[in-house]
Structure formats: C-alpha cells, structure tokens
Design a protein around this motif. Structure first.
Motif, PDB file in Angstrom:
ATOM      1  N   GLY A  27      -2.130 -17.905 -13.397  1.00  0.00           N
ATOM      2  CA  GLY A  27      -2.267 -19.498 -13.293  1.00  0.00           C
ATOM      3  C   GLY A  27      -2.874 -19.812 -11.904  1.00  0.00           C
ATOM      4  N   ILE A  28      -3.612 -20.808 -11.750  1.00  0.00           N
ATOM      5  CA  ILE A  28      -4.353 -21.191 -10.669  1.00  0.00           C
ATOM      6  C   ILE A  28      -3.896 -22.602 -10.273  1.00  0.00           C
ATOM      7  CG2 ILE A  28      -6.589 -21.567  -9.229  1.00  0.00           C
ATOM      8  CD1 ILE A  28      -7.693 -19.490 -11.292  1.00  0.00           C
ATOM      9  N   TYR A  29      -3.184 -22.879  -9.181  1.00  0.00           N
ATOM     10  CA  TYR A  29      -2.929 -24.325  -8.996  1.00  0.00           C
ATOM     11  C   TYR A  29      -3.822 -24.659  -7.882  1.00  0.00           C
ATOM     12  CZ  TYR A  29       0.323 -28.308  -8.692  1.00  0.00           C
ATOM     13  OH  TYR A  29       1.007 -29.523  -8.717  1.00  0.00           O
ATOM     14  N   LEU A  30      -4.561 -25.629  -8.333  1.00  0.00           N
ATOM     15  CA  LEU A  30      -5.674 -26.337  -7.686  1.00  0.00           C
ATOM     16  C   LEU A  30      -5.184 -27.710  -6.854  1.00  0.00           C
ATOM     17  CD1 LEU A  30      -8.667 -25.891  -6.837  1.00  0.00           C
ATOM     18  CD2 LEU A  30      -9.338 -27.479  -8.846  1.00  0.00           C
ATOM     19  N   LEU A  31      -5.359 -27.520  -5.589  1.00  0.00           N
ATOM     20  CA  LEU A  31      -5.137 -29.078  -4.773  1.00  0.00           C
ATOM     21  C   LEU A  31      -6.431 -29.322  -4.134  1.00  0.00           C
ATOM     22  CD1 LEU A  31      -1.965 -27.390  -3.141  1.00  0.00           C
ATOM     23  CD2 LEU A  31      -1.751 -29.268  -4.596  1.00  0.00           C
ATOM     24  N   ARG A  32      -6.297 -30.700  -3.690  1.00  0.00           N
ATOM     25  CA  ARG A  32      -7.522 -31.231  -3.190  1.00  0.00           C
ATOM     26  C   ARG A  32      -6.921 -32.061  -2.039  1.00  0.00           C
ATOM     27  NH1 ARG A  32     -12.012 -35.340  -5.487  1.00  0.00           N
ATOM     28  NH2 ARG A  32     -13.266 -36.100  -3.706  1.00  0.00           N
ATOM     29  N   ASN A  33      -7.305 -32.265  -0.853  1.00  0.00           N
ATOM     30  CA  ASN A  33      -6.884 -33.168   0.125  1.00  0.00           C
ATOM     31  C   ASN A  33      -6.294 -34.505  -0.316  1.00  0.00           C
ATOM     32  OD1 ASN A  33      -7.505 -35.588   1.989  1.00  0.00           O
ATOM     33  ND2 ASN A  33      -8.188 -33.922   3.369  1.00  0.00           N
ATOM     34  N   PRO A  34      -5.078 -34.732   0.119  1.00  0.00           N
ATOM     35  CA  PRO A  34      -4.575 -36.276  -0.411  1.00  0.00           C
ATOM     36  C   PRO A  34      -5.117 -37.388  -0.017  1.00  0.00           C
ATOM     37  CG  PRO A  34      -3.285 -35.126   1.466  1.00  0.00           C
ATOM     38  CD  PRO A  34      -4.292 -34.172   1.194  1.00  0.00           C
ATOM     39  N   ILE A  35      -5.920 -37.577   0.946  1.00  0.00           N
ATOM     40  CA  ILE A  35      -6.815 -38.986   1.152  1.00  0.00           C
ATOM     41  C   ILE A  35      -7.973 -38.585   0.190  1.00  0.00           C
ATOM     42  CG2 ILE A  35      -8.105 -40.144   2.769  1.00  0.00           C
ATOM     43  CD1 ILE A  35      -6.131 -39.201   4.999  1.00  0.00           C
ATOM     44  N   SER A  36      -8.811 -37.719   0.442  1.00  0.00           N
ATOM     45  CA  SER A  36      -9.734 -37.499  -0.657  1.00  0.00           C
ATOM     46  C   SER A  36      -9.581 -37.636  -1.856  1.00  0.00           C
ATOM     47  CB  SER A  36     -10.614 -36.082  -0.238  1.00  0.00           C
ATOM     48  OG  SER A  36     -11.778 -36.020  -1.104  1.00  0.00           O
ATOM     49  N   HIS A  37      -8.671 -37.039  -2.492  1.00  0.00           N
ATOM     50  CA  HIS A  37      -8.081 -37.172  -3.854  1.00  0.00           C
ATOM     51  C   HIS A  37      -7.759 -38.441  -4.328  1.00  0.00           C
ATOM     52  CE1 HIS A  37      -5.384 -35.988  -7.268  1.00  0.00           C
ATOM     53  NE2 HIS A  37      -6.785 -35.844  -7.870  1.00  0.00           N
ATOM     54  N   SER A  38      -6.894 -39.184  -3.486  1.00  0.00           N
ATOM     55  CA  SER A  38      -6.576 -40.588  -3.640  1.00  0.00           C
ATOM     56  C   SER A  38      -7.538 -41.592  -3.776  1.00  0.00           C
ATOM     57  CB  SER A  38      -5.458 -41.090  -2.554  1.00  0.00           C
ATOM     58  OG  SER A  38      -4.316 -40.223  -2.526  1.00  0.00           O
ATOM     59  N   ASN A  50       2.218 -14.083 -10.548  1.00  0.00           N
ATOM     60  CA  ASN A  50       0.952 -14.355 -11.001  1.00  0.00           C
ATOM     61  C   ASN A  50       0.292 -15.698 -10.922  1.00  0.00           C
ATOM     62  OD1 ASN A  50       3.115 -15.609 -12.590  1.00  0.00           O
ATOM     63  ND2 ASN A  50       2.122 -14.951 -14.648  1.00  0.00           N
ATOM     64  N   LEU A  51       0.597 -16.586  -9.893  1.00  0.00           N
ATOM     65  CA  LEU A  51       0.027 -17.644  -9.631  1.00  0.00           C
ATOM     66  C   LEU A  51      -0.758 -17.512  -7.981  1.00  0.00           C
ATOM     67  CD1 LEU A  51       0.231 -20.619 -10.355  1.00  0.00           C
ATOM     68  CD2 LEU A  51       1.893 -21.018  -8.558  1.00  0.00           C
ATOM     69  N   ILE A  52      -1.896 -18.372  -8.209  1.00  0.00           N
ATOM     70  CA  ILE A  52      -2.586 -18.341  -7.176  1.00  0.00           C
ATOM     71  C   ILE A  52      -2.703 -19.964  -6.681  1.00  0.00           C
ATOM     72  CG2 ILE A  52      -4.852 -18.098  -5.969  1.00  0.00           C
ATOM     73  CD1 ILE A  52      -4.121 -16.072  -8.999  1.00  0.00           C
ATOM     74  N   VAL A  53      -2.481 -20.217  -5.408  1.00  0.00           N
ATOM     75  CA  VAL A  53      -2.785 -21.549  -4.986  1.00  0.00           C
ATOM     76  C   VAL A  53      -4.179 -21.520  -4.314  1.00  0.00           C
ATOM     77  CG1 VAL A  53      -2.025 -23.320  -3.426  1.00  0.00           C
ATOM     78  CG2 VAL A  53      -0.121 -22.221  -4.457  1.00  0.00           C
ATOM     79  N   LEU A  54      -4.861 -22.557  -4.686  1.00  0.00           N
ATOM     80  CA  LEU A  54      -6.275 -22.605  -4.192  1.00  0.00           C
ATOM     81  C   LEU A  54      -6.768 -23.974  -3.897  1.00  0.00           C
ATOM     82  CD1 LEU A  54      -9.203 -21.462  -4.037  1.00  0.00           C
ATOM     83  CD2 LEU A  54      -9.555 -22.351  -6.287  1.00  0.00           C
ATOM     84  N   LYS A  55      -7.089 -24.115  -2.670  1.00  0.00           N
ATOM     85  CA  LYS A  55      -7.616 -25.440  -2.222  1.00  0.00           C
ATOM     86  C   LYS A  55      -9.249 -25.704  -2.517  1.00  0.00           C
ATOM     87  CE  LYS A  55      -6.153 -26.454   2.051  1.00  0.00           C
ATOM     88  NZ  LYS A  55      -6.080 -26.164   3.542  1.00  0.00           N
ATOM     89  N   TYR A  56      -9.398 -27.094  -3.116  1.00  0.00           N
ATOM     90  CA  TYR A  56     -10.620 -27.391  -3.732  1.00  0.00           C
ATOM     91  C   TYR A  56     -11.853 -27.274  -2.294  1.00  0.00           C
ATOM     92  CZ  TYR A  56     -14.523 -30.459  -4.709  1.00  0.00           C
ATOM     93  OH  TYR A  56     -15.601 -31.153  -5.101  1.00  0.00           O
ATOM     94  N   GLU A  57     -11.178 -27.536  -1.172  1.00  0.00           N
ATOM     95  CA  GLU A  57     -12.132 -27.519   0.109  1.00  0.00           C
ATOM     96  C   GLU A  57     -12.663 -25.965   0.448  1.00  0.00           C
ATOM     97  OE1 GLU A  57      -9.876 -31.126  -0.402  1.00  0.00           O
ATOM     98  OE2 GLU A  57      -9.121 -29.104  -0.026  1.00  0.00           O
TER      99      GLU A  57
END
Length: 318
Positions: free
Chosen positions: A144-155, A224-231
């Motif tokens: 699994g890859i959990y993809l996150l993006r900066n909360p302000i940019s994403h919002s 088996n999970l990777i946390v990945l930042k969009y940036e």
C-alpha cells in the motif's frame, strides 16, 4: 448498449490477467497526485491499472451491485460493519484475481503503457482511506502507498473546483471519535461555527486523513504500507521513485522519471497554466504556488488547526 457490451466482450477476450506478483494499493484523497503516481508505476510491463474501482457511474454500478447493496454505494466510506468490510475486500480480491473488472479498466487503452497480458494490479482509490489498515492486513502479500499532499495546497485545489468538504461526515465517524481529543473536538465545533472556507477545508483534510496520521505519529503502521508525500515525488523525483520501487519490489525504469514532466492524461481539473508548468519542469511552482495566496496570519490559523489534531506532518512547511 449492444455495441458497448460487444466492445467490452472483445476487450475481455483480448486481455489476460493472472496474478503472480504483488499488487499495489494507492490510498489517497482526490487532488493529491494519485493519477501521477499511478502513471509512474504503470510504466512497469507487468501491471494493469484499476482506477476508481468504486466510482458511481452507471457502468460501474452494474458491477458493484453484484457485491454490494445499493444503499452501500456512497461518496466516502467511514464506519463499516464486518459484513460490509468483508464484501469490500472480496470485491477487491476478485479484481486482483481477474474474476471481475470495473469501468475504468483499460482507461489507458490507447497509450504506450497499455498491456494485454498482466500479472499484477495498481489500484487507485479515493474512497477508502479510513480502511487502509484493514486492506493491508488482509492483502498481506501486497503493498500500500498512502499519498499525502500539503493541507493548504490540497485544500485550495479542491476549493477552486467548488467541491464540498467532508467535516460533518468524518467527524460523525465512530472510528475517529474514539481517537479524537477534546481539543480536536472543540476545534471542529469552532471551525464549523465561525471560520473561513480554507480553514474548513484544512479541518476536513485533517479528519479525512486522521486514521493514517494518528497511526503514523504513533509509529503503528502496517509493514507493507509506505507513506509518501506528493511534494517529495515532485522535488526529489528520481530518488523518491527509486526508493519507492525498492520498497514495493519493482524494477526502476527511466520512463518512470519521464512521467514527472508530462501532464497526466487524467488531470482534467487542472488549469492550462498548471499543465504548462509541468511541461517546463517547474516543480517549485507546483509545490509552492499556494504561498502567494495565503497570508502569514492565515498560516498561523492553519498551524493551530493541525496542532489541535496533534498533527506534526507539514507543520514546518507552513
């Protein structure tokens, strides 16, 4: 309808899929970069892309009704009964094994990355972030890859499209209510009653990602999970992709890096300016453009929201 069904039948016969290697599940919210990530991974010759497996278009509903009751099909999934979760896992298991399909299969049919013979699947889904841990526990041999993006940019991205926030839905979830502190609950009430639209969307971001962020903070993530930042994917592209490939047992290929400077075929919501900046390789623009739209006072308010939820990720970047 006859012609459409005929085309589906032909496509089904032309494509063969037998799972012999690990699948990849991308857990994320819309507008967080999942299409780019999926296209990067899909350059591998063994993968097929199963995008939007729970989409509520008419074609997909015909498939989904074989697994779920109609009232189960909604925009987001928070609290699920054990029966509902079992049905959800069974549906994805059948997709993985090639026993069923969804209306977004072969969405890359006319692209160079399309394959007719595949042995594993990339699942890109936006609706089940709250259940990433259930999926990774059930599909132990997959990643699994959990993809996150900066909360302000994403919002801001979601606000520009006039989308709704999901504060009420997620705040009412029993699964999250059991984890939230009184400070977080008080902040939610304050934001709902009297705050700007941006503050509401950032609060929604916190709630929508809260299960992951809570476990991330407590270092309680599935192996088996990777946390990945969009940036990170944009700014340090090549090394980030290579590291990711290593973690999911995937061979790196140069076409993965080339995807970074190609506007995704799926970015139907992006502006012409955004597409031009992608083609020019201006990654700093893509990552930092939000800074010109948010003054220091608002940044402090956003930081306070994150602190109320005990979220440290992204604090230093605001």
């Amino acid at each position: 309808m006859r012609i459409k069904n005929l085309v589906k039948s032909i496509l089904s016969k032309l494509h063969t899929h037998k799972k012999t290697k690990s699948d990849i599940y991308i857990f994320t919210l819309p507008r967080a970069g999942s299409t780019l990530l999926a296209e990067i991974l899909n350059t591998d010759s063994t993968y097929k892309l199963a995008s939007e497996s729970l989409a509520l278009n008419n074609d997909n509903k015909e498939i989904l009704k074989n697994y779920f009751q109609e009232d189960f099909l909604v925009e987001r999934y928070t609290d699920l009964s054990s029966i509902e979760l079992e049905r959800l896992l069974n549906y994805y298991s059948d997709l993985s094994q090639g026993k069923t399909w969804n209306s977004y299969y072969w969405s890359d049919l006319f692209k160079p990355t399309h394959k007719f013979k595949t042995s594993r699947t990339i699942f890109k889904t936006h609706k089940i972030t709250y259940h990433y841990d259930h999926f990774m526990s059930h599909f132990k041999d997959d990643f699994g890859i959990y993809l996150l993006r900066n909360p302000i940019s994403h919002s801001l991205s979601r606000m520009n499209l006039n989308w709704d926030s999901y504060i009420a839905l997620y705040a009412a979830s029993n699964r999250i209510s059991n984890l939230l502190t009184n400070r977080a609950k008080n902040k939610i009430e304050q934001i709902v009653e009297n705050s700007s639209t941006l503050e509401k969307f950032v609060t929604s971001w916190c709630l929508e990602n809260y299960i992951l962020l809570h476990h991330y903070k407590n270092k309680n993530l599935p192996s088996n999970l990777i946390v990945l930042k969009y940036e990170e994917l944009l700014i340090n592209s090549e090394q980030t992709i290579k590291n990711l490939c290593s973690k999911v047992n995937l061979d790196y290929n140069p076409n993965m890096f080339k995807c970074i400077n190609l506007p995704s075929s799926g970015i139907v919501h992006s502006t012409t300016e955004t597409k031009n900046q992608i083609e020019s390789g201006n990654k700093n623009y893509l990552v930092n453009r939000w800074k010109d739209k948010v003054d220091p006072e608002m940044r402090e308010k956003i930081k306070d929201i994150l602190k109320s939820f005990d979220i440290s990720l992204y604090l230093d970047e605001l």
